[in-house]
Design an enzyme around this catalytic site. Structure first.
Site, short mmCIF file in Angstrom:
data_model
loop_
_atom_site.label_atom_id
_atom_site.label_comp_id
_atom_site.label_asym_id
_atom_site.label_seq_id
_atom_site.Cartn_x
_atom_site.Cartn_y
_atom_site.Cartn_z
N ASN A 1 0.10 -1.26 0.05
CA ASN A 1 0.05 0.03 -0.06
C ASN A 1 0.82 1.05 -0.32
OD1 ASN A 1 -1.58 1.97 0.57
ND2 ASN A 1 -2.01 1.43 2.22
N TRP A 2 0.87 1.50 -1.24
CA TRP A 2 1.85 3.06 -1.80
C TRP A 2 1.46 4.36 -0.86
CZ3 TRP A 2 4.28 2.91 -6.89
CH2 TRP A 2 4.69 1.87 -7.37
N LYS A 3 0.33 4.60 -0.32
CA LYS A 3 -0.55 5.59 0.21
C LYS A 3 -0.33 6.49 -0.70
CE LYS A 3 0.09 3.31 4.78
NZ LYS A 3 -0.17 3.37 5.83
N HIS B 1 -9.80 1.24 4.96
CA HIS B 1 -8.46 1.79 5.66
C HIS B 1 -8.33 2.16 6.51
CE1 HIS B 1 -4.10 2.64 6.19
NE2 HIS B 1 -3.42 1.05 6.19
N GLU C 1 -6.68 4.83 7.78
CA GLU C 1 -6.81 6.41 7.51
C GLU C 1 -7.74 6.86 6.60
OE1 GLU C 1 -2.75 5.30 5.60
OE2 GLU C 1 -1.74 5.02 7.63
N GLU D 1 -5.32 -4.90 10.02
CA GLU D 1 -4.68 -3.53 10.51
C GLU D 1 -4.48 -2.61 11.52
OE1 GLU D 1 -2.69 -2.82 6.90
OE2 GLU D 1 -3.38 -0.95 6.63
N GLY E 1 2.39 2.28 10.66
CA GLY E 1 2.95 3.58 10.55
C GLY E 1 4.05 3.85 11.70
N SER F 1 3.51 -2.13 10.61
CA SER F 1 4.91 -1.74 10.70
C SER F 1 5.22 -3.82 10.20
CB SER F 1 5.48 -1.78 11.69
OG SER F 1 4.87 -0.39 12.27
N GLY G 1 2.52 -0.93 4.18
CA GLY G 1 2.75 0.39 4.00
C GLY G 1 4.39 0.70 2.84
N GLY G 2 4.94 0.99 4.49
CA GLY G 2 6.00 1.76 4.17
C GLY G 2 7.86 0.84 4.04
P1 13P Z 1 3.10 0.12 7.60
O1 13P Z 1 3.34 -0.78 7.11
O2 13P Z 1 3.63 1.99 7.42
O3 13P Z 1 2.46 0.39 9.26
O4 13P Z 1 1.89 0.57 6.76
C1 13P Z 1 0.27 -0.46 7.27
C2 13P Z 1 -0.46 0.09 6.50
O5 13P Z 1 -1.50 0.79 6.65
C3 13P Z 1 -0.53 -0.88 5.34
O6 13P Z 1 -2.06 -0.47 4.59
#
Ligand code: 13P
Length: 255
Positions: free
Chosen positions: A13-15, A98, A100, A170, A176, A216, A237-238
């Protein structure tokens, strides 16, 4: 993960990251790392990168996803994108609900449910995110929260459509933050989600459905998380923004 019945799905998930040239560069770097993957590999990129990504993955085993879609087919919804628009672009997956989106953009279980129905009707493979807040875990209501989200988000879905839906567990406190759930915590929650799905859709659907962990996940902790029987992959994500790290996670899911 239980490889006998389910294939792991590793989705990045590149956000809100990467311009088009950067997206192309990252996908080119991921390509050789995904070549012999024993899992499904997905990159969920910003809307502006979708066409670039779809072209870049042609002829590879990498799939492209979006990070949201609207529930109406078309109309006066400024700033929104419909499921049909994604399909027309060649997009296969879409992340829905998600945390967010829930936290910053007013997403509710009701709108997640509507978006899910629209995505399935259009032929997209949805990745629906559920997860508890730290406060909810500390209050001991993680199972209530996950149960409620699953019941509401998947309300009115056919068993056939449920089989096509990926669930991403999640925990919001792990996103994050660098604070990963332990493998046992991830297993416990993913198993609970599978039990809820079994109670609604039957044991065979629950056994078939993919339940990912997200929060994470990285090159170091992926193997331990993925060793758990009910953890069928990851939503990353990251670490999905760094090809070598994403490659390590793909490798961990392929053994
Ligand atoms: P991180 O891997 O950066 O914690 O993000 C997880 C996430 O929200 C994937 O959708």
């Amino acid at each position: 993960m239980n490889k006998n019945v389910r294939k792991a799905v590793i989705a990045g998930n590149w956000k809100m990251n990467k311009t088009r040239p950067e997206a192309k560069e990252l996908i080119e770097a991921i390509k050789p790392l995904a070549e012999n993957a024993g899992c499904e590999v997905v990159v969920c990129v910003p809307f502006t990168n979708l066409e670039t990504a779809v072209n870049a993955v042609k002829g590879t085993n990498i799939h492209v996803g979006a990070q949201n879609c609207h529930f109406e087919k078309s109309g006066a919804f400024t700033g929104e994108i419909s499921a049909d628009m994604l399909v027309e672009l060649g997009v296969e997956y879409v992340i829905l609900g998600h945390s967010e989106r829930r936290q910053y953009f007013g997403e509710t279980d009701e709108t997640v449910n509507k978006r899910l129905k629209a995505a399935l009707a259009a032929g997209l493979k949805p990745i629906v995110c559920v997860g508890e807040l730290l406060w909810e875990r500390e209050c001991g209501i993680t199972e209530e929260v996950l149960g409620k989200q699953c019941k509401l988000d998947f309300f009115g879905i056919s068993p056939e459509d449920m089989r096509k839906t990926v669930i991403a567990y999640e925990p919001v406190w792990a996103i994050g933050t660098g604070r990963t759930a332990t493998a046992d915590q991830a297993q416990e929650a993913c198993k609970y989600i599978r039990d809820v799905i079994a109670s609604i859709f039957g044991a065979d659907v629950a056994e078939a459905v993919t339940v990912q962990y997200g929060g994470s996940m990285n090159a170091k902790n992926a193997a331990e998380l993925l060793s758990k029987v009910d953890v069928d992959g990851g939503l990353i994500g990251g670490a999905s923004l760094k090809a070598p790290d994403f490659g390590e996670i793909i490798k961990a899911a392929s053994v």
